[in-house]
Enzyme design. Sequence first.
Site, PDB file in Angstrom:
ATOM      1  N   HIS A 272      -1.882   4.185  -5.918  1.00  0.00           N
ATOM      2  CA  HIS A 272      -3.165   3.478  -5.885  1.00  0.00           C
ATOM      3  C   HIS A 272      -3.409   2.770  -7.224  1.00  0.00           C
ATOM      4  CE1 HIS A 272      -7.284   2.442  -5.217  1.00  0.00           C
ATOM      5  NE2 HIS A 272      -7.810   3.448  -5.881  1.00  0.00           N
TER       6      HIS A 272
ATOM      7  N   ASP B 200      -6.528   9.661  -2.658  1.00  0.00           N
ATOM      8  CA  ASP B 200      -5.894   8.633  -3.496  1.00  0.00           C
ATOM      9  C   ASP B 200      -4.481   9.082  -3.856  1.00  0.00           C
ATOM     10  OD1 ASP B 200      -8.223   7.154  -3.540  1.00  0.00           O
ATOM     11  OD2 ASP B 200      -8.526   7.287  -5.709  1.00  0.00           O
TER      12      ASP B 200
ATOM     13  N   HIS C 140     -11.810  10.373   1.370  1.00  0.00           N
ATOM     14  CA  HIS C 140     -10.439   9.855   1.366  1.00  0.00           C
ATOM     15  C   HIS C 140      -9.614  10.372   0.203  1.00  0.00           C
ATOM     16  CE1 HIS C 140     -12.318   6.856  -1.316  1.00  0.00           C
ATOM     17  NE2 HIS C 140     -11.102   6.692  -1.816  1.00  0.00           N
TER      18      HIS C 140
ATOM     19  N   HIS D  88      -9.336   3.421   1.592  1.00  0.00           N
ATOM     20  CA  HIS D  88     -10.253   4.116   0.674  1.00  0.00           C
ATOM     21  C   HIS D  88     -11.681   4.142   1.214  1.00  0.00           C
ATOM     22  CE1 HIS D  88      -7.154   4.493  -2.486  1.00  0.00           C
ATOM     23  NE2 HIS D  88      -6.646   3.506  -1.775  1.00  0.00           N
TER      24      HIS D  88
ATOM     25  N   HIS E 244      -8.454   7.748 -12.614  1.00  0.00           N
ATOM     26  CA  HIS E 244      -7.438   6.969 -11.910  1.00  0.00           C
ATOM     27  C   HIS E 244      -6.189   6.766 -12.780  1.00  0.00           C
ATOM     28  CE1 HIS E 244     -10.792   5.968  -9.186  1.00  0.00           C
ATOM     29  NE2 HIS E 244      -9.852   5.709  -8.300  1.00  0.00           N
TER      30      HIS E 244
ATOM     31  N   TRP F 189     -11.664   4.972  24.999  1.00  0.00           N
ATOM     32  CA  TRP F 189     -10.980   4.900  23.711  1.00  0.00           C
ATOM     33  C   TRP F 189     -11.431   3.678  22.947  1.00  0.00           C
ATOM     34  CZ3 TRP F 189      -4.978   4.088  24.804  1.00  0.00           C
ATOM     35  CH2 TRP F 189      -4.814   3.061  25.759  1.00  0.00           C
TER      36      TRP F 189
HETATM   37 MN    MN Z   1      -9.906   5.787  -3.555  1.00  0.00          MN
END
Ligand code: MN
Length: 263
Positions: free
Chosen positions: A82, A78, A76, A72, A210, A64
Amino acid sequence: MNETNALQALAGALTSGSIVTVDLTHTLDPDFPVIVLPPEFGQCARFRVEEVSRYDERGPAWYWRNFTCSEHTGTHFDAPIHWISGKDLPDAAVDSIPADAFVRPVCVIDCSQESADDEDFLLTPEFIVAWEQTHGVIPEGSWVLMRTDWSKRSGAEYLNMRDDGAHTPGPTGDAVKLLVEERKIIGFGTETVGTDAGQATHLSPPYPAHYLLHGAGKYGLQCLANLDELPPTGAILVCPPLKIKNGSGSPLRVLALVDRSAA
Ligand code: MN
């Protein structure tokens, strides 16, 4: 068809292989690029991994590792918190977003030729409406993905940084407004390192994907791959982020269910 039968039909199609699962995810790897901000800002961390044990004196029967990364890093998700425009919205962190957002129909707008011709290609409302004339109006509650084939690039070609910043495709503010306010999408995804174009600081508003998506409680996906394997409409996106407390985003596995028996 009642709901039980719909799920039984899905189960049969998955088992028979008429519905296939397409992986839209890059491998989490220390070499995969992350977004680079101007040096005065804090930076996004790459994926890092350390071995804890591998069938050795540190753990004789088990292997492991510990890993670290930004929320991010890699392929990924958002969350609305964010961005400052979404910071006060309810249920806006990855652990509080209603789970139905993570399984939705998906539309794929092919901008691959335009992005090959122009690394700063901008998706406009006119381009979206022209796409809809062929494929139908984007259904409310859908995810919309911008295919650019950018995921086929690697290394420096992927971020495509110049002295004046990154040069990568993305949407205009008016395109995001159309998707959010009129089509009422649930989220927008890209193959590039962000949902916004590399030069989006110069758009109005700056970083419109965004600012506008997250201000409206919508979600983002970036660093997607294999969008060329998806149909323009008809697939189902599966994209649950890690349930990080108050998380602004999360690396995740993104899958699409595609009906190969469909015309
Ligand atoms: Mn992002």
